[in-house]
Write a protein that holds these residues in place. Structure first.
Motif, PDB file in Angstrom:
ATOM      1  N   GLN A   1      29.405  12.002   6.468  1.00 47.12           N
ATOM      2  CA  GLN A   1      28.884  10.633   6.528  1.00 47.12           C
ATOM      3  C   GLN A   1      28.975  10.045   7.938  1.00 47.12           C
ATOM      4  N   ARG A   2      28.200   8.979   8.138  1.00 46.91           N
ATOM      5  CA  ARG A   2      28.334   8.137   9.332  1.00 46.91           C
ATOM      6  C   ARG A   2      29.157   6.923   8.907  1.00 46.91           C
ATOM      7  N   ILE A   3      30.336   6.761   9.528  1.00 48.09           N
ATOM      8  CA  ILE A   3      31.307   5.766   9.074  1.00 48.09           C
ATOM      9  C   ILE A   3      31.725   4.857  10.225  1.00 48.09           C
ATOM     10  N   VAL A   4      31.857   3.564   9.931  1.00 48.03           N
ATOM     11  CA  VAL A   4      32.427   2.602  10.872  1.00 48.03           C
ATOM     12  C   VAL A   4      33.727   2.080  10.274  1.00 48.03           C
ATOM     13  N   VAL A   5      34.823   2.278  11.001  1.00 50.24           N
ATOM     14  CA  VAL A   5      36.117   1.731  10.601  1.00 50.24           C
ATOM     15  C   VAL A   5      36.372   0.490  11.446  1.00 50.24           C
ATOM     16  N   VAL A   6      36.543  -0.655  10.804  1.00 54.37           N
ATOM     17  CA  VAL A   6      36.739  -1.915  11.514  1.00 54.37           C
ATOM     18  C   VAL A   6      38.231  -2.207  11.610  1.00 54.37           C
ATOM     19  N   GLY A   7      38.714  -2.388  12.837  1.00 54.03           N
ATOM     20  CA  GLY A   7      40.131  -2.696  13.040  1.00 54.03           C
ATOM     21  C   GLY A   7      40.668  -1.970  14.261  1.00 54.03           C
TER      22      GLY A   7
ATOM     23  N   VAL B   1      32.635   9.199  13.077  1.00 54.22           N
ATOM     24  CA  VAL B   1      33.339   7.937  12.870  1.00 54.22           C
ATOM     25  C   VAL B   1      33.387   7.114  14.153  1.00 54.22           C
ATOM     26  N   THR B   2      33.131   5.815  14.002  1.00 54.50           N
ATOM     27  CA  THR B   2      33.319   4.851  15.083  1.00 54.50           C
ATOM     28  C   THR B   2      34.428   3.889  14.687  1.00 54.50           C
ATOM     29  N   LEU B   3      35.330   3.646  15.612  1.00 49.34           N
ATOM     30  CA  LEU B   3      36.368   2.645  15.450  1.00 49.34           C
ATOM     31  C   LEU B   3      35.870   1.372  16.127  1.00 49.34           C
TER      32      LEU B   3
ATOM     33  N   PRO C   1      37.937   9.444  16.622  1.00 54.23           N
ATOM     34  CA  PRO C   1      36.719   8.632  16.577  1.00 54.23           C
ATOM     35  C   PRO C   1      36.346   8.069  17.953  1.00 54.23           C
ATOM     36  N   ASP C   2      35.059   7.678  18.074  1.00 52.93           N
ATOM     37  CA  ASP C   2      34.682   6.956  19.282  1.00 52.93           C
ATOM     38  C   ASP C   2      35.013   5.474  19.094  1.00 52.93           C
ATOM     39  N   ARG C   3      35.041   4.742  20.177  1.00 57.29           N
ATOM     40  CA  ARG C   3      35.482   3.351  20.159  1.00 57.29           C
ATOM     41  C   ARG C   3      34.366   2.423  20.653  1.00 57.29           C
ATOM     42  N   ARG C   4      34.053   1.378  19.886  1.00 58.43           N
ATOM     43  CA  ARG C   4      33.032   0.401  20.272  1.00 58.43           C
ATOM     44  C   ARG C   4      33.457  -0.996  19.851  1.00 58.43           C
ATOM     45  N   PRO C   5      32.841  -2.034  20.454  1.00 58.64           N
ATOM     46  CA  PRO C   5      33.040  -3.391  19.932  1.00 58.64           C
ATOM     47  C   PRO C   5      32.433  -3.500  18.538  1.00 58.64           C
ATOM     48  N   VAL C   6      32.885  -4.496  17.766  1.00 58.52           N
ATOM     49  CA  VAL C   6      32.365  -4.690  16.411  1.00 58.52           C
ATOM     50  C   VAL C   6      30.862  -4.924  16.463  1.00 58.52           C
ATOM     51  N   PHE C   7      30.148  -4.407  15.458  1.00 52.06           N
ATOM     52  CA  PHE C   7      28.697  -4.599  15.393  1.00 52.06           C
ATOM     53  C   PHE C   7      28.369  -6.089  15.361  1.00 52.06           C
ATOM     54  N   THR C   8      27.201  -6.437  15.873  1.00 47.84           N
ATOM     55  CA  THR C   8      26.795  -7.845  15.966  1.00 47.84           C
ATOM     56  C   THR C   8      25.952  -8.290  14.787  1.00 47.84           C
TER      57      THR C   8
END
Length: 277
Positions: free
Chosen positions: A87-93, A111-113, A172-179
Motif C-alpha cells: 500500500q501507499r501509506i501516510v503516517v501522521v505524527g 510510507v511517508t511520515l 519512511p520518507d519525511r514530509r510536511p503534513v498534506f495541505t
C-alpha cells in the motif's frame, strides 16, 4: 468483587470492583453519586479519576480528511504491517508511535511520515544507562511542570539508532503534513509543493486525550474534555481529584515513574479538603 485483605493479610477495608465501568458522576449534598454500567449506584464522599491520559485516541482536524475515501485509522487500532503490504501509506505524527509504526510499515509498504515539525531523536542509552534512568537520577522527573515549556515543539523519539537510520534512508520518507485532499477523487492527497498523490491508508499517530466523559455532568471539564484542575485537585468540586494526567505536577506525572508521588500528594490534599468541608 469485594476485596478487604491486602497481600500481607492485613485489612484494607476497601470495596474493590473489577469490570465496573462508571457511566456518570453527579454531585449531591453529601458528595457524589456514581452510576455504573450495570445500573448500580454508589454514594461516595470523594472521587479520584485515575483513568490516566491515554484513554481517548485523538483525531485532529486535518485539512480535507473528512473527504478521504481510503482507509483512516488511529495508532490505537494498528497491530501489524502485513495487512498493509504494497500500500501507499501516510503516517501522521512525529512522536515515538508515529516513527516506530512508520518504520515497521516501511518494510511492507511505501510510507511517508507526515508532521508539522521535524522529528527529534533522543538517545536511548548514554554512558550505559537508559534515558529513563537519567531522568530519575538527575531529578528532572520531579521538577514542577512550570519549569518546562507546556507545549514543547515535538515529543522526543527515544531511539537506539535504528529509527534515525530508517528515516535518513527514506524508509519512511519525511514530509510536511498534506495541505488537502482532492474533493473529486477522495484518495488523492495534496502535498505542500502542490503535487497530488493517491494514498491507500492514512494512519493517525496523533496521541491521546484523557477519557473523562463520565465527569461531563459535573461541569468539571472544558470544551475539549480536559479537567479544570491544579496539580490534580479539581477547581470545580472540592471532593474531586485526578491522578495520571500529563504534566499534572511534573514530567513523569502520567508514567509509572511519577504517578506514585502524585497519588500521595493528591491523597493528602484531598483528605484536608474533605476535613475542611
Amino acid at each position: 468483587m469485594d476485596v478487604r485483605v491486602d497481600e500481607r493479610g492485613q485489612g484494607l477495608d476497601a470495596d474493590i470492583r473489577t469490570g465496573a465501568c462508571v457511566q456518570g458522576v453527579q454531585a449531591d449534598d453529601s458528595g457524589f453519586t456514581l452510576t455504573l454500567e450495570d445500573g448500580d449506584r454508589l454514594a461516595v464522599r470523594a472521587v479520584v479519576a485515575a483513568s490516566g491520559t491515554f484513554g481517548r485516541p485523538h483525531h485532529p482536524a486535518l485539512p480535507g480528511l473528512e473527504g478521504f475515501t481510503g482507509s483512516v485509522l488511529h495508532a490505537a487500532e494498528y497491530r501489524a504491517p502485513e495487512p498493509y503490504a504494497g500500500q501507499r501509506i501516510v503516517v501522521v505524527g512525529a512522536g515515538n508511535s508515529a516513527v516506530q509504526i512508520a518504520t515497521e510499515l516501511a518494510t511492507q509498504a511505501h510510507v511517508t511520515l507526515a508532521a508539522r515539525h521535524p522529528v527529534r531523536f533522543a538517545r536511548r542509552h548514554t554512558l550505559g544507562r537508559d534515558l529513563h534512568w537519567w531522568l530519575t537520577h538527575t531529578g528532572l522527573d520531579t521538577l514542577p511542570a512550570g519549569r518546562f515549556p507546556r507545549t514543547p515543539p515535538t515529543q522526543l523519539v527515544i531511539d537506539d539508532g535504528r529509527y534515525r537510520a530508517a528515516v535518513a534512508a527514506g524508509a519512511p520518507d519525511r514530509r510536511p503534513v498534506f495541505t488537502g485532499i482532492d474533493g473529486i477523487d477522495g484518495i488523492k492527497v495534496t502535498w505542500a509543493d502542490g503535487s497530488t498523490e493517491a494514498v491507500d491508508t492514512i494512519l493517525l499517530a496523533t496521541g491521546y486525550r484523557p477519557d473523562l466523559a463520565y465527569l461531563a455532568p459535573l461541569g468539571a471539564l472544558d470544551e475539549h474534555g480536559h479537567p479544570f484542575h491544579r496539580e490534580g485537585l479539581s477547581l470545580t468540586h472540592p471532593g474531586l481529584a485526578y491522578v495520571g494526567l500529563e504534566w499534572q505536577h511534573s514530567l513523569s506525572s502520567n508514567s509509572l515513574r511519577g504517578v506514585d508521588r502524585d497519588t500521595a500528594r493528591v491523597a493528602r490534599h484531598l483528605a484536608a479538603r474533605l476535613h475542611r468541608h
